[in-house]
Enzyme design. Structure first.
Site, PDB file in Angstrom:
ATOM      1  N   ARG A 106     -63.819  25.333 -21.219  1.00 58.83           N
ATOM      2  CA  ARG A 106     -63.808  24.176 -20.396  1.00 58.83           C
ATOM      3  C   ARG A 106     -62.600  23.500 -19.913  1.00 58.83           C
ATOM      4  NH1 ARG A 106     -67.551  24.756 -23.884  1.00 58.83           N
ATOM      5  NH2 ARG A 106     -69.993  25.027 -23.012  1.00 58.83           N
ATOM      6  N   LYS A 128     -55.517  20.560  -7.205  1.00 62.30           N
ATOM      7  CA  LYS A 128     -55.539  21.210  -6.545  1.00 62.30           C
ATOM      8  C   LYS A 128     -55.182  22.084  -6.990  1.00 62.30           C
ATOM      9  CE  LYS A 128     -56.615  19.485  -2.457  1.00 62.30           C
ATOM     10  NZ  LYS A 128     -56.712  19.157  -1.005  1.00 62.30           N
ATOM     11  N   GLU A 170     -42.321  21.932   4.890  1.00 66.45           N
ATOM     12  CA  GLU A 170     -43.308  20.296   3.680  1.00 66.45           C
ATOM     13  C   GLU A 170     -42.560  19.660   3.731  1.00 66.45           C
ATOM     14  OE1 GLU A 170     -46.837  21.301   3.882  1.00 66.45           O
ATOM     15  OE2 GLU A 170     -47.097  22.868   3.653  1.00 66.45           O
ATOM     16  N   LYS A 212     -45.484  13.133  -1.779  1.00 70.41           N
ATOM     17  CA  LYS A 212     -46.908  13.736  -2.146  1.00 70.41           C
ATOM     18  C   LYS A 212     -47.735  13.235  -3.610  1.00 70.41           C
ATOM     19  CE  LYS A 212     -49.400  18.008  -2.518  1.00 70.41           C
ATOM     20  NZ  LYS A 212     -49.988  19.435  -3.038  1.00 70.41           N
ATOM     21  N   GLU A 222     -59.645  12.802  -1.744  1.00 69.99           N
ATOM     22  CA  GLU A 222     -59.096  13.793   0.417  1.00 69.99           C
ATOM     23  C   GLU A 222     -59.823  12.559   0.642  1.00 69.99           C
ATOM     24  OE1 GLU A 222     -57.587  17.475   0.871  1.00 69.99           O
ATOM     25  OE2 GLU A 222     -57.205  17.735   2.571  1.00 69.99           O
ATOM     26  N   ARG A 226     -55.369  11.349   1.706  1.00 72.72           N
ATOM     27  CA  ARG A 226     -54.723  12.525   1.337  1.00 72.72           C
ATOM     28  C   ARG A 226     -54.967  13.434   2.976  1.00 72.72           C
ATOM     29  NH1 ARG A 226     -55.169  16.136  -3.861  1.00 72.72           N
ATOM     30  NH2 ARG A 226     -53.872  17.113  -3.564  1.00 72.72           N
ATOM     31  N   ASN A 230     -51.835  16.748   5.653  1.00 75.01           N
ATOM     32  CA  ASN A 230     -52.110  17.455   7.047  1.00 75.01           C
ATOM     33  C   ASN A 230     -51.918  17.754   8.059  1.00 75.01           C
ATOM     34  OD1 ASN A 230     -54.307  19.316   4.730  1.00 75.01           O
ATOM     35  ND2 ASN A 230     -55.588  17.614   5.073  1.00 75.01           N
ATOM     36  N   HIS A 233     -51.195  21.187  10.240  1.00 78.31           N
ATOM     37  CA  HIS A 233     -51.589  21.958   9.625  1.00 78.31           C
ATOM     38  C   HIS A 233     -53.507  21.989  10.144  1.00 78.31           C
ATOM     39  CE1 HIS A 233     -49.691  21.521   5.840  1.00 78.31           C
ATOM     40  NE2 HIS A 233     -50.001  22.078   5.596  1.00 78.31           N
ATOM     41  N   HIS A 237     -53.237  26.016  10.675  1.00 79.51           N
ATOM     42  CA  HIS A 237     -54.553  26.555   9.371  1.00 79.51           C
ATOM     43  C   HIS A 237     -54.829  28.108  10.755  1.00 79.51           C
ATOM     44  CE1 HIS A 237     -54.695  24.253   5.959  1.00 79.51           C
ATOM     45  NE2 HIS A 237     -54.104  24.792   5.612  1.00 79.51           N
ATOM     46  N   HIS A 250     -46.907  30.276   5.538  1.00 81.16           N
ATOM     47  CA  HIS A 250     -48.038  28.619   5.890  1.00 81.16           C
ATOM     48  C   HIS A 250     -46.607  28.883   6.239  1.00 81.16           C
ATOM     49  CE1 HIS A 250     -50.796  25.566   5.506  1.00 81.16           C
ATOM     50  NE2 HIS A 250     -49.230  24.513   3.792  1.00 81.16           N
TER      51      HIS A 250
END
Ligand code: NAD
Ligand code: ZN
Length: 352
Positions: A106, A128, A170, A212, A222, A226, A230, A233, A237, A250
């Site tokens: 946990r 994340k 980035e 960031k 988000e 946040r 993107n 992106h 993506h 990426h």
């Protein structure tokens, strides 16, 4: 978060300082190529050698199957609630290690020691963690913050040039959305940054992380701010999906995605023609971005599957001047087609 050189060789006392004491059982999750290059350096400050676990390199190993295997290895090696996990690798190792640490008993503490530029400026910050499903990337995961992140500049010395340039996209993004001074620094120090001058890299990494962390601190889940991370992106993506995650890295996809976003921002007047030229040039200074041979319709269709779309609204991040950005939700299909069309025209010229 600490960025600098000489961190790797002094890791154990540094962790001890942050955690209060060094846990009895320390695990390192890494991949074989990284361990071969830098494992000895990491180990040298530990009096008891950590237990080393390996993840096969590549996005196709960022899976629940890998997670289960690692959890079982930790259990078999006597990992308990007080154990510590060190993530030592690029973003893939970092995302998997963070998720393993989030769910083992946990949740146990972990430390990020990112070894790619992308992982140092982006994936190790923000909490994340997670893995892919066959149905899509990063569909399973959890928010689990590392105790501390050590961004060792020295390990970037062995990073392939293409990985460095892609990761720098980035940082270009960070400057465009929040940090004019970073934009200027990156314009004026291209040779030092690409030549891996430690001082220049440290400056870019520290500024990118600061940006960031500030955004994530205000909006971890988000819901609002946040989203601006993107920039580039939505189309980025789409390019990755349309080329089945094989043709480009990426950061390269994000570079092209930012070109499309800049075009749209100029059209809508949130940046001036001069700012457009300046920012587009900056992206190409840190290129070359890979050639693209795609149809506009295919890229536009692929934007429909973007995870960031909530309730069918196509959200788009646009720069506002240099150093600010906003989210728009009313981008029309015609505008999107035109922006992607512009990007693909530039990309076609690149092919000569
Ligand atoms: N959690 C987040 O917020 C977040 C954000 C962005 C990206 N990501 C994830 O990050 C992953 C991509 O990360 P990445 O770009 O670091 O890729 P990666 O982890 O695959 O590393 C890229 C390559 O560089 C090699 N490498 C790493 N460090 C090296 C070094 N110092 N010297 C030589 N070679 C080295 C690796 O073996 C690998 O082949 C994706 O899975 C993406 O989803 C997560
Ligand atoms: Zn990204």
């Amino acid at each position: 978060m600490i960025a600098g050189s000489g961190l790797l060789a002094t890791l154990a006392p540094r962790i001890e300082r942050v955690a209060g004491r060094l846990p009895r059982r320390v695990f390192v999750l890494t991949s074989a190529p990284i361990w071969a290059l830098w494992g000895e350096c990491l180990q040298q400050s530990f009096s008891d050698a950590p237990v080393v676990l390996f993840l096969e390199p590549g996005e196709n190993h960022k899976t629940l199957a890998s997670v289960e295997k690692l959890l079982r290895q930790m259990a078999a090696a006597g990992g308990d609630r007080g154990s510590l996990l060190i993530a030592f690798g690029g973003g893939i190792v970092g995302d998997v290690a963070g998720f393993v640490a989030a769910i083992y008993m946990r949740g146990i503490p972990y430390v990020q020691v990112p070894t790619t530029f992308l992982a140092q400026v982006d994936s190790s910050v923000g909490g994340k963690t997670g893995v892919n499903l066959p149905e899509g990337k990063n569909l399973v995961g959890s928010f689990h913050h590392p105790l501390v992140v050590f961004a060792e500049i020295g390990v970037l010395g062995t990073l392939p040039d293409r990985e460095l340039r892609a990761g720098l996209m980035e940082s270009v993004k960070a400057g465009i959305i929040r940090d004019r001074a970073l934009v200027r620094f990156m314009e004026e120090h291209v040779d030092e940054v690409l030549g891996r001058d430690e001082k220049a890299l440290e400056k870019v990494i520290a500024a990118s992380i600061r940006m960031k962390a500030a955004v994530v601190n205000k909006d971890e889940r988000e819901n609002g701010l946040r989203m601006i991370l993107n920039l580039g992106h939505t189309v980025g993506h789409a390019l990755e999906a349309a080329t089945y995650y094989k043709a480009m890295l990426h950061g390269e996809a994000v570079g092209w995605g930012m070109v499309a976003a800049l075009w749209l921002a100029r059209k809508r007047g949130t940046i001036s023609p001069h700012q457009f030229e300046r920012l587009e040039s900056l992206i190409h200074l840190y290129g070359p971005l890979p050639a693209l041979k795609l149809r506009v319709s295919k890229v536009v269709a692929a934007t429909g599957s973007d995870k960031k779309n909530v309730g069918g609204v196509r959200r788009f991040v646009l720069p506002v001047g240099i150093g600010d950005a906003g989210v728009v939700e009313d981008v029309t299909p015609a505008e999107l087609e035109a922006a992607v069309g512009y990007m693909l025209t530039v990309a076609a010229k690149k092919r000569g």
